[in-house]
Structure formats: structure tokens, C-alpha cells
Design an enzyme around this catalytic site. Structure first.
Site, mmCIF file in Angstrom:
data_model
loop_
_atom_site.group_PDB
_atom_site.id
_atom_site.type_symbol
_atom_site.label_atom_id
_atom_site.label_comp_id
_atom_site.label_asym_id
_atom_site.label_seq_id
_atom_site.Cartn_x
_atom_site.Cartn_y
_atom_site.Cartn_z
ATOM 1 N N LYS A 1 94.128 45.692 32.869
ATOM 2 C CA LYS A 1 93.438 44.216 32.951
ATOM 3 C C LYS A 1 94.193 43.338 32.458
ATOM 4 C CE LYS A 1 89.068 42.105 32.161
ATOM 5 N NZ LYS A 1 88.639 41.236 33.359
ATOM 6 N N LYS B 1 94.636 37.611 27.638
ATOM 7 C CA LYS B 1 95.588 37.044 26.517
ATOM 8 C C LYS B 1 95.557 37.953 25.236
ATOM 9 C CE LYS B 1 94.517 32.399 27.928
ATOM 10 N NZ LYS B 1 93.514 31.453 27.976
ATOM 11 N N HIS C 1 94.277 34.366 40.277
ATOM 12 C CA HIS C 1 93.688 33.396 41.211
ATOM 13 C C HIS C 1 94.485 33.323 42.441
ATOM 14 C CE1 HIS C 1 92.495 31.205 37.327
ATOM 15 N NE2 HIS C 1 91.537 31.717 37.982
ATOM 16 N N CYS D 1 76.412 35.554 28.804
ATOM 17 C CA CYS D 1 77.514 35.692 28.505
ATOM 18 C C CYS D 1 78.480 34.224 28.899
ATOM 19 C CB CYS D 1 78.348 36.828 29.424
ATOM 20 S SG CYS D 1 80.135 36.631 29.138
ATOM 21 N N HIS E 1 96.219 31.548 36.917
ATOM 22 C CA HIS E 1 96.924 32.983 36.601
ATOM 23 C C HIS E 1 97.178 33.568 37.675
ATOM 24 C CE1 HIS E 1 93.331 35.304 36.679
ATOM 25 N NE2 HIS E 1 92.644 34.388 36.029
HETATM 26 N N1 MSP Z 1 84.520 29.173 38.901
HETATM 27 C C1 MSP Z 1 83.966 30.482 39.472
HETATM 28 C C2 MSP Z 1 83.732 30.428 40.671
HETATM 29 C C3 MSP Z 1 82.796 29.762 41.435
HETATM 30 S S1 MSP Z 1 82.782 29.854 43.174
HETATM 31 C C4 MSP Z 1 81.690 28.881 43.736
HETATM 32 C C5 MSP Z 1 85.030 31.590 38.794
HETATM 33 N N2 MSP Z 1 86.180 31.205 38.337
HETATM 34 S S2 MSP Z 1 87.294 32.121 38.026
HETATM 35 O O1 MSP Z 1 88.445 31.241 37.414
HETATM 36 O O2 MSP Z 1 86.722 32.778 36.920
HETATM 37 O O3 MSP Z 1 87.820 32.888 38.984
HETATM 38 C C6 MSP Z 1 88.292 32.291 40.442
HETATM 39 C C7 MSP Z 1 88.629 33.339 41.134
HETATM 40 O O4 MSP Z 1 89.759 34.222 40.590
HETATM 41 C C8 MSP Z 1 87.531 34.520 41.477
HETATM 42 O O5 MSP Z 1 87.519 34.820 42.840
HETATM 43 C C9 MSP Z 1 87.730 35.792 40.783
HETATM 44 O O6 MSP Z 1 87.288 36.812 41.238
HETATM 45 C C10 MSP Z 1 89.117 35.645 40.883
HETATM 46 N N3 MSP Z 1 89.924 36.277 39.832
HETATM 47 C C11 MSP Z 1 90.009 36.087 38.641
HETATM 48 N N4 MSP Z 1 90.777 36.897 37.746
HETATM 49 C C12 MSP Z 1 91.218 37.975 38.834
HETATM 50 C C13 MSP Z 1 91.924 39.044 38.792
HETATM 51 N N5 MSP Z 1 92.667 39.498 37.737
HETATM 52 N N6 MSP Z 1 92.629 39.314 39.912
HETATM 53 C C14 MSP Z 1 92.000 39.036 41.289
HETATM 54 N N7 MSP Z 1 90.946 37.939 41.271
HETATM 55 C C15 MSP Z 1 90.882 37.288 40.067
HETATM 56 O O7 MSP Z 1 84.732 32.829 38.651
#
Ligand code: MSP
Length: 469
Positions: free
Chosen positions: A293, A296, A21, A124, A18
Site C-alpha cells: 500500500k 508516506k 487518484h 477516524c 498521487h
Molecule cells: N473526498 C473523498 C471523496 C468524495 S466523493 C463525493 C475522498 N477523497 S480521497 O482523496 O481520499 O480519494 C479520492 C479517490 O481516490 C477515491 O475514489 C479513492 O478511492 C481513490 N484512491 C485513493 N487512493 C487510492 C489508491 N491507492 N488506488 C486507487 N484509488 C485510490 O475519498
């Protein structure tokens, strides 16, 4: 030190990529391109976090074998990263057999700091993490990020003795040996560190069927965060290879929600292994949509591919690198996106078109580059203030627009063609001089500009770089 290692968080593959990421990757890519420009050799890791109960359950709900499910989604992430113009050197998946074996070896090497105990606490599943009673109470029993009630877990698990390292971690962070940017997150984390308990680093297999087995105990799998954090060094070959060329990492890029794992648990693992701590942790903010934020249930999740298709990759990078902050939350809305695209088309697209047309009229080609001297570009980049650095490039672009309007080389061409040619050489040469810095942010645009004005005879592009539709 000429070798630089930059890392990104590895996303869970229980869904498709999304918009949020994208930020990790874009920031890492900008830093990588900047470091290369300054003569460094850079390794950039990306990858996918593929274990844990959330992924297992999602695969089951979709009626897919877990491995098949993660294979499909890992591919979507790899495609997504490519579509952002991000050039990485390493892609790691936590289900890679090499990673699994190396993670087990890491566990063995940490055994002096691992003990078994019964734990009861609030968990969680969205975060894959326990919270303290204090946090549980403050959040009224619901995870604010995942909007779901915490579940009570009571299990016999393995623990990592974080307490053995806390003071060293605190000292390193306070002294900026492990520098956390932005400073307000450093402060926030140091407050949290005081109450950080030892961390449960395994789960019973009967609860979590999808994970790496704990060495010497078939009934337990490793906690996803031990597995996931280890990726940063297993991808370099640890413990099979000497990783000292690239470790410690120069910068680890993470979102604000997972800073605590990277500033607490991860340093404890590294210290337990006798490895140095990373030099920098950049904790970026979140991308919101229309001020909210993304979620879904709210139904406001924006598909990054839709944004990419709208005006192309360079417009996407322009928006998120110039108009998003590297430290605070940043908002996306289609209105703001269109406004930013107009800026890009008017300030840069038009400038290129006008200049190329005028240069062609004067039969110019192979314009000499006029290097641009920036005062604060490097200091902004070193502070991870990417939008601030980009602004400095934009200020020069705006000054060129102002100058072309004032000097009117098209009028000058009629009265004093020599002066007109000199003026065009100045304008186009300066634009070429911006290209090295511009290429960090908008690589394809910088290449296009270099192609146009370095050509033996300049032609205006048939379609403008940023067409209005
Ligand atoms: N799997 C763990 C990370 C493990 S690292 C050893 C995880 N995954 S995640 O898919 O939830 O998030 C991946 C990255 O995307 C993280 O850096 C997280 O902060 C970032 N983001 C997820 N949603 C986000 C936004 N809405 N905005 C910016 N970054 C966001 O956590």
C-alpha cells in the site's frame, strides 16, 4: 437515452495528487470516449473536496489561509487531470459559492428526515467517518487505512434517518437497479447495510471550523460527506435547474474504500430528495507499489508526474488501462512499467514504423480503412472490463505483427510489387480500422496512426512513436 452522465470521486485537497487518484480519472475518460464513439452525449464531472477538519489542520500547519491553501491544491488537481489526457465537461469545487448555496438548499429539502441527537462513537479523521463498535473492535482501535487510532467523539449533531430508506436501497441494489460492479463488492456492501446506523450529518463549528454552515443553525457545519456527495447534482445545477437530462448518472466511479458512502448515504440523500438513484456504481481497487500500500511513512509514494515524464502520457495510459484491473487491486513497479513500455514499443511502435517505411517505398498514401469486427469489445466495455477490451485490440495488433513477418511484404515487393501493395494496404488498413477503439485508450497514438496512413503520401515518423532510450 442519448445523454450520459459519468462522475468521479472528488479528492480531498489536503495534499497533491498521487498515483491512486489517477485511476478514477482514467476509467472515467475511457468510458466517456467509448460512449461518445457509440453516439452518446456525455457529461463528465471532476472536482475537489475542499472542506473538513483535515484540510483545515493541514493549512494551519503550513501557515496558510485555508482558502489560499485549497486554491493552490485545487489547481494542482486540475493540472493533473489535464496531464492525463482526461477531457471533462465540469469541474466542481465544494468551496464554490453556488455549490455551498445549493447544498444548503438540499439540506432544507431533507429536513423531514433530519433530527438532532447526541452521539458518542469512534471516529477516524482520515476517513472523516464514524465506525461501529464492531469495526472498532475488529480493527483493534486503529483505522487500517490511515494507521491511526480512532478518536472518541461525543457531540450533539444532526442525523439523517437512513433507516427510512434502507429497505428501498437494499431492494434497488439487489435488483441491480443500482448496479454495483464488481459483484463481490455488492455482496460486501449488502452485508454492511444491514448494520448501517443513521448517519451524523453535521459537526459543531468549534470542532470543524472549515465547512458549510447548517441552514438555521450557525453553531454547526455540514458533515463533509453530505457536502461532497451533493456535488454530483449541484454541478448539474440542482436544485435551481431541471437536471433530468443527465440525472440519474449512468456510472459513478469510486474507489473501494468509499463505496459505502456512495451505496448507502448517497442513495438515502437522493431518495430523501425524491430523485432517482444512479444506474451504476463502479468500485475500483487500489494501486499498490511493489505489492505494498502506498504510504508516506513507508516512503513508497510514487509521484505520477515522474511516471508521466518517463515515457509520456500514452505509455502511462497503456500501463494503467491494459495492466491495471478495474475491479481488483493492481500493482505498479518500475520494472513492470519498463516491461510494459517495451511491449508498447515492440508491438505497436515497431509495427507502425515498419509499415510506414514499407508503404513509403511503394509510394502509397490515403490507405482505405478496413473496419475491424470485434466479438466481445462492447460486452467487455459494458462490464467495465477495460483491460479486457484493450486486450482485444492488442490481439489484433499482435496478429498484424505475425502476418507481416509471415507475408514479408519487403521481399514480395521485389518479386510481385502488386501483391506487396495489396498486402500493405491490408495491414495498414486494418491498423486504421483499429483506431476508433484504440483512441479510447491511447488517443494521441490513434491520431498519430491516422495522420501517418491517411496522408496523401505516407512517411515514416522521424522519431518512432515509442522510442527506446
Ligand atoms: N473526498 C473523498 C471523496 C468524495 S466523493 C463525493 C475522498 N477523497 S480521497 O482523496 O481520499 O480519494 C479520492 C479517490 O481516490 C477515491 O475514489 C479513492 O478511492 C481513490 N484512491 C485513493 N487512493 C487510492 C489508491 N491507492 N488506488 C486507487 N484509488 C485510490 O475519498
Amino acid at each position: 437515452m442519448d445523454e450520459i452522465y459519468i462522475t468521479t470521486a472528488i479528492p480531498y485537497v489536503n495534499g497533491k495528487p498521487h498515483l491512486g487518484h489517477a485511476i478514477d480519472y482514467l476509467f472515467a475518460d475511457v468510458l466517456r470516449r467509448y460512449m461518445i464513439l457509440t453516439g452518446k452525449k456525455v457529461r463528465l464531472q471532476v472536482g475537489t473536496d475542499e472542506h473538513g477538519s483535515k484540510i483545515y489542520k493541514t493549512a494551519q500547519a503550513q501557515g496558510l489561509a485555508t482558502q489560499e491553501f485549497v486554491d493552490q491544491n485545487a489547481k494542482k488537481f486540475a493540472d493533473f487531470i489535464h496531464s492525463l489526457g482526461v477531457e471533462y465537461t465540469d469541474f466542481i469545487r465544494t468551496t464554490d459559492p453556488d455549490h455551498e448555496r445549493r447544498t444548503q438548499e438540499i439540506w432544507r429539502r431533507l429536513s423531514d428526515y433530519i433530527y438532532k441527537a447526541n452521539y458518542e462513537g469512534w471516529y477516524c479523521e482520515g476517513c472523516e467517518g464514524f465506525v461501529s463498535e464492531k469495526e472498532y473492535a475488529e480493527n483493534h482501535g486503529n483505522c487500517p487505512d490511515h494507521k491511526k487510532p480512532y478518536t472518541r467523539l461525543s457531540e450533539e449533531n444532526y442525523y439523517l434517518r437512513i433507516s427510512a430508506f434502507k429497505e428501498r436501497i437494499r431492494a434497488a441494489i439487489e435488483a441491480d437497479e443500482l448496479k454495483i460492479t464488481p459483484a463481490f463488492r455488492k455482496k460486501e456492501f449488502l452485508n454492511l447495510l444491514a448494520d448501517m446506523p443513521d448517519v451524523s450529518i453535521s459537526r459543531p463549528k468549534e470542532q470543524v471550523a472549515w465547512g458549510t454552515t447548517v441552514p438555521g443553525d450557525d453553531s454547526q457545519v455540514m458533515y463533509v460527506w453530505i457536502d461532497a456527495l451533493s456535488n454530483y447534482i449541484t454541478v448539474l445545477g440542482y436544485p435551481d435547474n431541471d437536471i433530468s437530462d443527465y440525472w440519474p448518472a449512468h456510472t459513478q466511479i469510486v474507489g473501494k474504500d468509499i463505496l459505502r458512502f456512495h451505496a448507502g448515504l448517497w442513495p438515502a440523500i437522493l431518495l430523501g430528495l425524491g430523485l432517482p438513484l444512479p444506474k451504476n456504481l463502479l468500485a475500483h481497487g487500489f494501486i499498490t507499489v511493489n505489492g505494498e500500500k502506498m504510504s508516506k511513512s513507508v516512503g513508497n509514494v510514487v509521484d505520477p508526474n515522474e511516471i508521466l515524464t518517463k515515457h509520456g502520457l500514452m505509455a502511462f495510459r497503456y500501463y494503467f488501462l491494459r495492466h491495471a484491473s478495474s475491479t481488483d487491486d493492481s500493482d505498479f513497479s518500475w520494472e513492470k512499467y519498463e516491461a510494459a513500455y517495451n511491449e508498447l514499443a515492440n508491438d505497436l511502435g515497431n509495427l507502425v514504423q515498419r509499415l510506414a517505411t514499407l508503404c513509403k517505398r511503394q509510394s502509397l498514401g490515403q490507405i482505405d480503412v478496413r473496419p475491424v469486427l470485434f466479438h466481445d469489445f462492447d460486452s467487455s466495455m459494458k462490464k467495465y472490463d477495460f483491460s479486457g477490451a484493450f486486450d482485444q485490440i492488442w490481439a489484433v495488433i499482435q496478429s498484424l505483427n505475425k502476418r507481416i513477418d509471415e507475408k514479408k511484404p519487403w521481399a514480395l515487393a521485389k518479386t510481385n510489387p502488386v501483391a506487396a501493395t495489396e498486402e500493405l494496404k491490408y495491414l495498414a488498413g486494418t491498423l486504421l480500422g483499429l483506431c476508433p477503439q484504440l483512441s479510447i485508450f491511447l488517443p494521441d497514438t490513434a491520431s498519430a496512426i491516422m495522420g501517418i496512413f491517411s496522408a496523401p503520401s505516407i512517411e515514416a515518423p522521424e522519431t518512432p512513436l515509442f522510442p527506446k532510450n
